[in-house]
Design a protein around this motif. Structure first.
Motif, PDB file in Angstrom:
ATOM      1  N   ASP A 218     -81.681  52.584 -33.484  1.00 11.50           N
ATOM      2  CA  ASP A 218     -83.120  52.855 -33.593  1.00 11.50           C
ATOM      3  C   ASP A 218     -83.871  51.870 -32.711  1.00 11.50           C
ATOM      4  N   CYS A 219     -84.787  52.373 -31.893  1.00  7.86           N
ATOM      5  CA  CYS A 219     -85.544  51.512 -30.986  1.00  7.86           C
ATOM      6  C   CYS A 219     -86.825  52.230 -30.567  1.00  7.86           C
ATOM      7  N   THR A 220     -87.900  51.465 -30.340  1.00  3.05           N
ATOM      8  CA  THR A 220     -89.176  52.042 -29.910  1.00  3.05           C
ATOM      9  C   THR A 220     -89.791  51.188 -28.795  1.00  3.05           C
ATOM     10  N   ARG A 221     -90.376  51.865 -27.816  1.00  5.19           N
ATOM     11  CA  ARG A 221     -91.194  51.207 -26.795  1.00  5.19           C
ATOM     12  C   ARG A 221     -92.454  52.050 -26.589  1.00  5.19           C
ATOM     13  N   THR A 222     -93.491  51.428 -26.070  1.00  5.15           N
ATOM     14  CA  THR A 222     -94.742  52.120 -25.761  1.00  5.15           C
ATOM     15  C   THR A 222     -95.044  51.947 -24.278  1.00  5.15           C
ATOM     16  N   PHE A 223     -95.330  53.064 -23.613  1.00  4.15           N
ATOM     17  CA  PHE A 223     -95.601  53.058 -22.178  1.00  4.15           C
ATOM     18  C   PHE A 223     -97.048  53.472 -21.898  1.00  4.15           C
ATOM     19  N   CYS A 224     -97.503  53.136 -20.699  1.00  9.24           N
ATOM     20  CA  CYS A 224     -98.768  53.655 -20.176  1.00  9.24           C
ATOM     21  C   CYS A 224     -98.658  53.675 -18.661  1.00  9.24           C
ATOM     22  N   VAL A 225     -98.819  54.843 -18.071  1.00  9.71           N
ATOM     23  CA  VAL A 225     -98.794  54.987 -16.612  1.00  9.71           C
ATOM     24  C   VAL A 225    -100.225  54.866 -16.098  1.00  9.71           C
ATOM     25  N   GLY A 226    -100.446  53.984 -15.162  1.00  4.58           N
ATOM     26  CA  GLY A 226    -101.808  53.796 -14.658  1.00  4.58           C
ATOM     27  C   GLY A 226    -102.542  52.716 -15.433  1.00  4.58           C
ATOM     28  N   GLU A 227    -103.869  52.707 -15.291  1.00  4.23           N
ATOM     29  CA  GLU A 227    -104.700  51.660 -15.894  1.00  4.23           C
ATOM     30  C   GLU A 227    -104.899  51.921 -17.387  1.00  4.23           C
ATOM     31  N   PRO A 228    -104.408  51.020 -18.267  1.00  2.00           N
ATOM     32  CA  PRO A 228    -104.578  51.226 -19.698  1.00  2.00           C
ATOM     33  C   PRO A 228    -105.959  50.771 -20.157  1.00  2.00           C
ATOM     34  N   PRO A 229    -106.513  51.395 -21.199  1.00  2.00           N
ATOM     35  CA  PRO A 229    -107.808  50.944 -21.729  1.00  2.00           C
ATOM     36  C   PRO A 229    -107.676  49.548 -22.336  1.00  2.00           C
ATOM     37  N   GLU A 230    -108.793  48.849 -22.395  1.00  2.00           N
ATOM     38  CA  GLU A 230    -108.798  47.466 -22.868  1.00  2.00           C
ATOM     39  C   GLU A 230    -108.245  47.342 -24.285  1.00  2.00           C
TER      40      GLU A 230
END
Length: 362
Positions: A218-230
């Protein structure tokens, strides 16, 4: 499988299971063929599969020479099977009782071989995450901030297909759907993600993978492509801080609830709702810090304040550490989760991966 004073028996039901059963026989287990308990006769009588299984279990007890008394049942059979089995046992003057709690307690601390099985599943999980990060890093942004993989839109279904391919290549199963939850879906905690939903630049993408080989990982990651909101950047930093400090504290003699409380205070001090002070909250932090992992995805030890197996960690426990923050109004969610095995002097992280939001940093 039936264990008794003189050894163990393995009951198999069809010829298709014979080869697998033969491997057990080579290890000293005595096989019981369907004919040994009159399976065909029961079929001709119109008995259901549940009734046939119950008859086989009852026959095994009689063959072992056990006397009438209490019989502990464990596992997760279908409701009809459990009822038929209980009824048949009662007819034989045996009292069925739930053994789930006992079973979970007995298998809480993992053996070296079991840890190796979990670690193998974890290594493939790591490979799947690298495949996802690589695809997202190479994605292009087109109209409406949509992400594209090659000449197709990057949908939840496409990302899940990448994961499924890695798992299948390494012989792992997915008893439940992996989680790929973008934006507003990731903000609800455990949405698995709508298959046709197109991923977009600037939004959070919560990816939670939990495949099974012989045992689960079991494993989790969080991604964001481009500019993430503050707000997403701030939340990610806090969740990573919570994860780091919790991992550093994992060792024998520490309770899961103690670590959970520390994370609650960290998030509360930063203005977020937390479950021990705001029961039922659907924003901020609203779940426990972790859970045991093994033959089932959620096992012991428990991270709850009270209840079975909420005592201190011990060497051989395999647990997740997974803090998270969620804001449905702002449509982002962050969860970071590692899988660790408790050792005599600390822990070993079975999912050593980057934590960066930006997949290009991987």
């Amino acid at each position: 499988m039936v264990a008794h004073g003189g050894g163990a028996w393995l009951v198999y039901f069809t010829s298709m299971e014979r080869e697998e059963a033969a491997r057990a026989e080579a290890g000293g287990v005595e096989l019981i063929h369907p004919a040994d308990f009159g399976m065909e006769a029961l079929r001709r009588e119109g008995k259901t599969s549940e009734e046939i299984l119950a008859a086989a279990v009852n026959s095994a007890f009689e063959r072992a020479g056990t006397e009438a008394g209490r019989v502990v049942l464990a596992g997760r059979p279908p409701a009809g099977t459990a009822l038929a089995l209980a009824r048949t046992l009662e007819e034989g003057d045996r009292q069925p009782m739930s053994g789930r709690g006992l079973m979970l307690a007995l298998r809480r601390r993992k053996t070296r071989k079991e840890i190796e099985g979990i670690a193998a599943a974890a290594r493939t999980t790591v490979a799947a995450f690298r495949s996802v990060a690589g695809a997202l890093a190479e994605s292009s942004v087109r109209e409406g901030e949509e992400l594209w993989l090659g000449e197709e839109r990057a949908t939840v279904a496409r990302v899940k297909a990448l994961v499924a391919h890695v798992f299948a290549t390494h012989g792992l199963e997915q008893p439940e759907s992996s989680i790929v939850a973008p934006g507003e879906e990731g903000a609800t905690g455990h949405s698995t993600g709508t298959p046709e939903r197109v991923l977009r630049a600037g939004e959070s993408i919560v990816v939670d993978l939990f495949p099974r080989g012989r045992l689960f990982a079991d494993c989790t990651r969080t991604f964001c492509v481009g500019e993430p909101p503050e707000g997403l950047v701030r939340a990610h930093g806090l969740v990573l801080e919570a994860l780091d400090t919790s991992l550093e504290a994992v060792r024998p003699g520490v309770r899961g609830w103690t670590l959970h409380e520390r994370v609650c205070r960290l998030f509360e001090n930063e203005g977020f709702a937390v479950p021990d002070k705001n029961p039922g909250t659907q924003t901020g932090y609203f779940h426990l810090l972790g859970h045991g992992v093994g033959y089932e995805l959620h096992e012991l030890p428990s991270f709850r304040k009270t209840g079975p197996e909420t005592d201190e960690f011990a060497a051989g426990d395999v647990v997740t550490i997974e803090p998270g923050l969620y804001d449905p109004d702002a449509e982002w969610g962050v969860r970071l989760e590692d899988l660790v095995v408790v050792t005599t002097d600390g822990m070993t992280n079975l999912t050593p991966l980057p934590y960066d939001l930006d997949p290009r940093s991987w």
